[in-house]
Design an enzyme around this catalytic site. Structure first.
Site, PDB file in Angstrom:
ATOM      1  N   SER A 194       0.831  -1.201   0.000  1.00  0.00           N
ATOM      2  CA  SER A 194       0.000   0.000   0.000  1.00  0.00           C
ATOM      3  C   SER A 194       0.872   1.261   0.000  1.00  0.00           C
ATOM      4  O   SER A 194       0.683   2.178  -0.804  1.00  0.00           O
ATOM      5  CB  SER A 194      -0.905  -0.047   1.237  1.00  0.00           C
ATOM      6  N   LYS A 198       2.199   3.712  -3.810  1.00  0.00           N
ATOM      7  CA  LYS A 198       1.967   5.155  -3.969  1.00  0.00           C
ATOM      8  C   LYS A 198       3.284   5.910  -4.110  1.00  0.00           C
ATOM      9  O   LYS A 198       3.408   6.842  -4.904  1.00  0.00           O
ATOM     10  CB  LYS A 198       1.166   5.686  -2.771  1.00  0.00           C
TER      11      LYS A 198
HETATM   12  N1  URA Z   1      -0.345   3.819   5.312  1.00  0.00           N
HETATM   13  C1  URA Z   1      -0.703   3.405   4.073  1.00  0.00           C
HETATM   14  O1  URA Z   1      -0.675   4.155   3.105  1.00  0.00           O
HETATM   15  N2  URA Z   1      -1.119   2.120   3.929  1.00  0.00           N
HETATM   16  C2  URA Z   1      -1.150   1.244   4.961  1.00  0.00           C
HETATM   17  O2  URA Z   1      -1.504   0.102   4.751  1.00  0.00           O
HETATM   18  C3  URA Z   1      -0.775   1.691   6.260  1.00  0.00           C
HETATM   19  C4  URA Z   1      -0.366   2.993   6.406  1.00  0.00           C
END
Ligand code: URA
Length: 461
Positions: A194, A198
C-alpha cells in the site's frame, strides 16, 4: 498440425486464487496481476477481494508475492513523471503515529537544501493523524492539485504536499477501504504494498521511511515493525528507488501537540528557530530524517553531514521561507501564522492535572491517539469533517516528574461535552509511577539495502 507459436494460457478464476491462498499456497505474478486489475476495474466484487485479503492476512505473503503486489498496484493507474523539476526528487514517509508532524519540517528543510520533495499524503486513519487534515486547518490551502499543478508548485517551491488523486494507484484506494472495514490493515506485506505502490508511482529518486515502533504504531511489536522496515527497504530498492528505513520510537506522542492546527503551529515555532520545551524530540527526529533525505539525494556525503545542512537551513530561516512559499502557492492564507496563539480558537478547553505525584512512566500512545480523535481532531467515519482546533497539548513528557495537581495536558474540542471521553482515556493511558522509566532512543534501528536483505533472509515468518 499443432501451431507451437501460440502459447495457450489457462484462464484464471478468482475462486481458485482465493482457495490457493486460503490453503497456504503462493500466488504467481499473473495471479496477483489478475487480482489487482480486478480490484481496479471492479470486475472482482468486494466480497471476493475481502476473502483474498483475509486469506493473505492469515497465511502471509512471500517476498515475491509482496513485490508482485507492490508493482501491480503501482502500475494500476496514472504515474507522476515530472519532466520540469531539474532536481533530485526525494520523499519521506511515515508508517503513522500520534503527533507525527515531521513532514512539515522535513519537506521545507530538504527543499531549502536543493532537493524536490513531491509528497503525496493521507488523511487521519484510525488512531493516527493525517497530514492533509492538518494542512487544511490553513484557510484556502488546496490539497487536491492536478498532477500538472503539483509539478508547478514543485518547480516553484521545491516542495509540495498534496492528496492522492483518483487516478494515481486506484487499486490502493479500493483495497485500503476494504482492509479498513475487514480488520486486515495490520499486515506487513499489505502495508508495504500500500505504502510503496503510492511512493513508487510518484517518480521518486530516493525515499526515507520512518517506521514507527512502540505503543502508538500500527505494528507495536518490535519484531513486526523491524520486518516491515526491512521489507519496505528491500522491495523499494528492488524496484530501483534508493531507500532507507529508520525505526523510531512511538512510545509517546511526537512533540508536545497532537491535533490539527496545534501541530502546524508547533512546527512553525521550530521553523522560526524557537526551541520550545517538549518539542525537542520532534526537532531532533526531523533533522535526522531530513539529513538522510539530503544524503540520499546526493547533497551530502553522509547522513550526519546532511543533518548539519538541515540544521543550518532551520537556523537561517531558509526552510521557513520554503514552507511559506509552498503554503501560498497552494492557496493558503499566510496571515494565520502572524499570531499562532490568536489563530487557535477551540470551542472548549480543559486542563487535565496530574492525579498523583511521580514520574510519567509509560504512555499507551494508541489510546492517546484515540483520545485525540475523540476531541474531534480525527474522524469516526470516512469523509466526516474534523475540527481544525481540536486536539491535545502535553505539558509533560515520558520521564518527567510531576506533583499532584500540576498540569499534565490541555485538551481542546468543539464542545465541553466532547472532552469527558478523551480525559477518561488519558487517565487510563498515562501511567504515573514512583520510579522513572528507562530512557528510550529516538531512532532504534536503521535498515539499508544490505542489512534489510540479510534480515529478511534470516527471518522465518
Ligand atoms: N499507510 C498506508 O498508506 N497504507 C497502509 O496500509 C498503512 C499505512
Amino acid at each position: 498440425m499443432k501451431d507451437d507459436s501460440v502459447v495457450s494460457v489457462a484462464p484464471l478464476h478468482i475462486t481458485d486464487i482465493i482457495r490457493k491462498k486460503r490453503d497456504g499456497g503462493v500466488l504467481d505474478d499473473r495471479e496477483i496481476g489478475f487480482l489487482v486489475s480486478g480490484a481496479t476495474t471492479g470486475s472482482i466484487p468486494p466480497e471476493q477481494l475481502a476473502s483474498w485479503l483475509m486469506a493473505s492476512w492469515l497465511r502471509g505473503l512471500s517476498l515475491d508475492e509482496t513485490r508482485a503486489l507492490t508493482i501491480a498496484m503501482r502500475d494500476s493507474g496514472e504515474k507522476f513523471t515530472p519532466r520540469r523539476l531539474g532536481k533530485v526528487a526525494v520523499d519521506k514517509h511515515s508508517t503513522g503515529g500520534v503527533g507525527d508532524k515531521t513532514s512539515f519540517l522535513v519537506a521545507p528543510l530538504a527543499a531549502a537544501c536543493g532537493l524536490a520533495v513531491p509528497m503525496i499524503s493521507g488523511r487521519a486513519l484510525g488512531h493516527t493523524g493525517g497530514t492533509l487534515d492538518k494542512l487544511e486547518s490553513i484557510p484556502g490551502y488546496r490539497t487536491a492539485l492536478t498532477l500538472s499543478e503539483f509539478e508547478d508548485v514543485l518547480v516553484h517551491c521545491g516542495a509540495s504536499i498534496v492528496s492522492q488523486t483518483a487516478t494515481l494507484v486506484p487499486a490502493d484506494g479500493v483495497l485500503y477501504a476494504l482492509r479498513d472495514r475487514t480488520a486486515t490493515v495490520e499486515n506487513a506485506s499489505l502495508i508495504c504494498a500500500s505504502i510503496l505502490s503510492k511512493k513508487l508511482a510518484a517518480g521518486l529518486d530516493a525515499l526515507v521511511l520512518d517506521v514507527k515502533t512502540g505503543s502508538g504504531s500500527f505494528l507495536p511489536q518490535h519484531k513486526d515493525s523491524a520486518y516491515l522496515a526491512a521489507l519496505l527497504v528491500a522491495t523499494a530498492e528492488g524496484a530501483g528507488t534508493r531507500t532507507v528505513a529508520l525505526m523510531t520510537d512511538m512510545g509517546q506522542p511526537l512533540g508536545r501537540t497532537a491535533g490539527n492546527w496545534i501541530e502546524l503551529a508547533e512546527c512553525v515555532e521550530l521553523l522560526r528557530g524557537q526551541r520550545p520545551a517538549g518539542s525537542e524530540d520532534l526537532r531532533g527526529l526531523s533533522l535526522i530524517l531530513a539529513g538522510w533525505m539530503i544524503h540520499l539525494g546526493g547533497k551530502a556525503g553522509t547522513p550526519e553531514a546532511g543533518r548539519q545542512l538541515a540544521e543550518t537551513a532551520l537556523v537561517d530561516g531558509s526552510a521557513l521561507g520554503k514552507f511559506y512559499m509552498m503554503i501560498e502557492a497552494q492557496g493558503g492564507d499566510l496571515s494565520v501564522f502572524d499570531d499562532l496563539a490568536a489563530t487557535h480558537k477551540p470551542g472548549a478547553t480543559q486542563v487535565l492535572a496530574a492525579w498523583d505525584t511521580g514520574y510519567i512512566a509509560a504512555m499507551d500512545t494508541m489510546a492517546i491517539g484515540w483520545a485525540v480523535q475523540r476531541t474531534g481532531a480525527g474522524r469516526e467515519q470516512p469523509g466526516a469533517p474534523v475540527d481544525p482546533h481540536a486536539g491535545i497539548e502535553f505539558h509533560a513528557r515520558r520521564g518527567a516528574h510531576l506533583v499532584k495537581g500540576e498540569p499534565l495536558a490541555t485538551l481542546y474540542a468543539t464542545t465541553a461535552a466532547q472532552l469527558d471521553e478523551p480525559i477518561a482515556i488519558l487517565q487510563r493511558a498515562i501511567q504515573i509511577s514512583p520510579a522513572p522509566p528507562d530512557a528510550v532512543p529516538l531512532v532504534n534501528q536503521i535498515f539499508t539495502r544490505e542489512n534489510a536483505e540479510a534480515f529478511l533472509r534470516n527471518t522465518v515468518r
